[in-house]
Design a protein around this motif. Structure first.
Motif, PDB file in Angstrom:
ATOM      1  N   GLY A  64       0.816  -1.199   0.000  1.00 47.20           N
ATOM      2  CA  GLY A  64       0.000   0.000   0.000  1.00 47.20           C
ATOM      3  C   GLY A  64       0.851   1.251   0.000  1.00 47.20           C
ATOM      4  O   GLY A  64       1.888   1.312   0.660  1.00 47.20           O
ATOM      5  N   LEU A  65       0.421   2.250  -0.759  1.00 41.29           N
ATOM      6  CA  LEU A  65       1.093   3.548  -0.795  1.00 41.29           C
ATOM      7  C   LEU A  65       0.799   4.326   0.478  1.00 41.29           C
ATOM      8  O   LEU A  65      -0.361   4.397   0.910  1.00 41.29           O
ATOM      9  CB  LEU A  65       0.569   4.377  -1.964  1.00 41.29           C
ATOM     10  N   VAL A  66       1.835   4.905   1.067  1.00 36.10           N
ATOM     11  CA  VAL A  66       1.686   5.649   2.313  1.00 36.10           C
ATOM     12  C   VAL A  66       2.472   6.953   2.213  1.00 36.10           C
ATOM     13  O   VAL A  66       3.647   6.951   1.841  1.00 36.10           O
ATOM     14  CB  VAL A  66       2.219   4.814   3.505  1.00 36.10           C
ATOM     15  N   ASN A  67       1.807   8.051   2.556  1.00 33.04           N
ATOM     16  CA  ASN A  67       2.494   9.326   2.703  1.00 33.04           C
ATOM     17  C   ASN A  67       3.124   9.318   4.089  1.00 33.04           C
ATOM     18  O   ASN A  67       2.412   9.248   5.103  1.00 33.04           O
ATOM     19  CB  ASN A  67       1.522  10.489   2.545  1.00 33.04           C
ATOM     20  N   LEU A  68       4.438   9.356   4.140  1.00 38.96           N
ATOM     21  CA  LEU A  68       5.165   9.179   5.391  1.00 38.96           C
ATOM     22  C   LEU A  68       4.830  10.265   6.425  1.00 38.96           C
ATOM     23  O   LEU A  68       4.644   9.952   7.602  1.00 38.96           O
ATOM     24  CB  LEU A  68       6.669   9.158   5.116  1.00 38.96           C
ATOM     25  N   ALA A  69       4.711  11.496   6.017  1.00 35.82           N
ATOM     26  CA  ALA A  69       4.406  12.577   6.972  1.00 35.82           C
ATOM     27  C   ALA A  69       3.025  12.369   7.591  1.00 35.82           C
ATOM     28  O   ALA A  69       2.863  12.481   8.813  1.00 35.82           O
ATOM     29  CB  ALA A  69       4.488  13.929   6.271  1.00 35.82           C
ATOM     30  N   SER A  70       2.035  12.052   6.767  1.00 35.12           N
ATOM     31  CA  SER A  70       0.680  11.809   7.291  1.00 35.12           C
ATOM     32  C   SER A  70       0.654  10.594   8.200  1.00 35.12           C
ATOM     33  O   SER A  70       0.012  10.602   9.254  1.00 35.12           O
ATOM     34  CB  SER A  70      -0.304  11.601   6.137  1.00 35.12           C
ATOM     35  N   PHE A  71       1.354   9.552   7.795  1.00 38.62           N
ATOM     36  CA  PHE A  71       1.418   8.325   8.584  1.00 38.62           C
ATOM     37  C   PHE A  71       2.025   8.601   9.958  1.00 38.62           C
ATOM     38  O   PHE A  71       1.475   8.202  10.982  1.00 38.62           O
ATOM     39  CB  PHE A  71       2.233   7.273   7.830  1.00 38.62           C
ATOM     40  N   ALA A 102       1.750   9.306  15.814  1.00 43.88           N
ATOM     41  CA  ALA A 102       2.093  10.097  17.006  1.00 43.88           C
ATOM     42  C   ALA A 102       0.853  10.445  17.820  1.00 43.88           C
ATOM     43  O   ALA A 102       0.945  10.627  19.033  1.00 43.88           O
ATOM     44  CB  ALA A 102       2.828  11.366  16.587  1.00 43.88           C
ATOM     45  N   ALA A 103      -0.292  10.520  17.166  1.00 45.33           N
ATOM     46  CA  ALA A 103      -1.536  10.884  17.857  1.00 45.33           C
ATOM     47  C   ALA A 103      -2.104   9.725  18.667  1.00 45.33           C
ATOM     48  O   ALA A 103      -2.997   9.936  19.488  1.00 45.33           O
ATOM     49  CB  ALA A 103      -2.569  11.368  16.849  1.00 45.33           C
ATOM     50  N   LYS A 104      -1.613   8.537  18.486  1.00 42.83           N
ATOM     51  CA  LYS A 104      -2.137   7.360  19.205  1.00 42.83           C
ATOM     52  C   LYS A 104      -1.589   7.269  20.604  1.00 42.83           C
ATOM     53  O   LYS A 104      -0.534   7.588  20.934  1.00 42.83           O
ATOM     54  CB  LYS A 104      -1.818   6.081  18.422  1.00 42.83           C
TER      55      LYS A 104
END
Length: 131
Positions: free
Chosen positions: A117-124, A129-131
Motif C-alpha cells: 500500500g502507498l503511504v504518505n510518510l508525513a501523514s502516517f 504520534a496521535a495514538k
C-alpha cells in the motif's frame, strides 16, 4: 498520489541472498532444522516487491506490505543462494499487487502473491504520534 499514474503492470525486480544461519528455522526454534525460514523468505519477497517500484515514488511516499499469500515449497540449506523475483500484476489507486517467486538455482522454493500500500510518510507519522 495515485499509483496508477506512475506504476505499470510488468515492472519487476530481483534480489539474491546467500542463506545465513540467522535466517533459518533452527536459529529461531531450538531443535528445528537449519533451513531457510518461511518468514525470512516472505521478508525477501516483500523487499523485492518494494525494489520494483521504490524509485518511482514521489518524495515523501513509501509502500508498506498489506497482504501475503505465499507457499513455501522446498527446504533450502545454509549457504545456498536464493533468487527472489517480484512482478507487478495489478495497480490500484493506493495498492500495488505483485506475483512473487523464490528459487534455489532452477528449483522453485516459494511462490505467491503480495500487495503493498502507498503511504504518505508525513501523514502516517502524524497519525501514529496521535495514538
Amino acid at each position: 498520489m495515485d499509483a496508477r499514474d506512475i506504476i505499470k503492470v510488468g515492472f519487476s525486480a530481483e534480489r539474491t541472498l546467500v542463506v545465513p544461519p540467522e535466517q533459518t528455522v533452527g536459529h529461531f526454534v531450538r531443535g528445528m532444522p537449519m533451513v531457510y525460514a518461511t518468514p525470512m523468505m516472505i521478508l525477501e519477497m516483500e523487499l523485492t516487491s518494494g525494489d520494483a517500484i521504490r524509485d518511482l515514488l514521489e518524495t515523501g511516499w513509501v509502500t508498506v506490505g498489506t497482504e501475503v499469500d505465499i507457499r513455501h515449497l522446498a527446504a533450502t540449506p545454509v549457504g545456498a543462494t536464493v533468487r527472489t523475483t517480484a512482478k507487478v500484476v495489478a495497480v490500484e489507486r493506493r495498492v500495488i499487487r505483485f506475483e512473487v517467486e523464490a528459487y534455489e538455482g532452477e528449483r522453485k522454493i516459494g511462490d505467491g502473491r503480495h500487495a503493498r500500500g502507498l503511504v504518505n510518510l508525513a501523514s502516517f507519522n502524524k497519525r501514529l504520534a496521535a495514538k
